[in-house]
Each structure stands twice: as C-alpha cells, then as structure tokens.
Motif scaffolding. Sequence first.
Motif: not given
Length: 153
Positions: A123-150
């Motif tokens: 589940x962690x791996x699936x969640x982190x893969x999702x977060x990497x995909x949605x973090x890609x288009x997020x730029x600083x003007x829009x907001x902060x990227x989501x943190x991945x599960x460590x």
Amino acid sequence: TATTRGGSRITTGIEAYSGALREAVAGGRWAEVATLLDKGSKGKGSNEKGEGSGQPPSELRSMCRALGLFGNTALQSDNDSGTTAANLLARHLVNELYFSMDDLASAAQGGDKAAAKEAWSRGRDYLNSYLRIVNYPIISRVGDKFSVVEGSL
C-alpha cells in the motif's frame, strides 16, 4: 496543496498511514488496525431527531476518495477530450491502495503479522507512486507538494 479541495484529507491520510497505521501493524495491535481501516456504513434509519445513523469511513478510507478527486483535478484539463493516461494510472494506483488496505484489514483480523506487513508495504508503494504522479504538475505558485510515506516495517 493542503489548501486545495481534499488536500487536508490527503495530508491527514498520509500522516495516518505513515504514523498510526504503521505503528499499529508493527505492534500487532489488530483492533486498532481495524478501526483505522474502517470503511464506515450507511445509515439504517434515523434517531428521534431525524438524523441518520451512518458512520463515516476512517481517515485512511476517506483519503482514497480524496485521492481520486484530486487526481481528476491535477491530472485532467477541461480541454482534454477524454481521460488522460496519467489520470487513468492515478486511479489504478488508488484502487490498488484501497485493495491493499482490504488485504491489511483481513490479515489483521486473522492476526497474520507477516501478511499485514506485506500489505502495508505494498500500500505504501502504491500511495507513493500516486503521490509522485500528482506532485509532478504542482508548482510552488500553486502550493506545496505532498510528502511521500517514509519508513518500512
């Protein structure tokens, strides 16, 4: 992007996955795992005040719905003629995360620590893969990227 629609539910869910759920699995606290992964229930009737008797899903289950909605917003444009490949992949990852939570709940119910750890890690791996995909288009003007599960179990 914790300020976007659903962002706080996502952030809260990520924190619960990497914190409370991880710790409950590591400690073999199966009743706590069950509560953290509760799917909720629809109301069956009303009380004397006319309120429904349903129970909302846990923060982790609620996060999955928010992930889907956020993916639609972050990975899809109104100008796209259909669902983008990135959005389809994100939806797939959310579904697999949800199924991993189901596997974890089943393992917890049976007291199978090895299977529970495996399901949490998957589940962690699936969640982190999702977060990497949605973090890609997020730029600083829009907001902060989501943190991945460590961390791991």
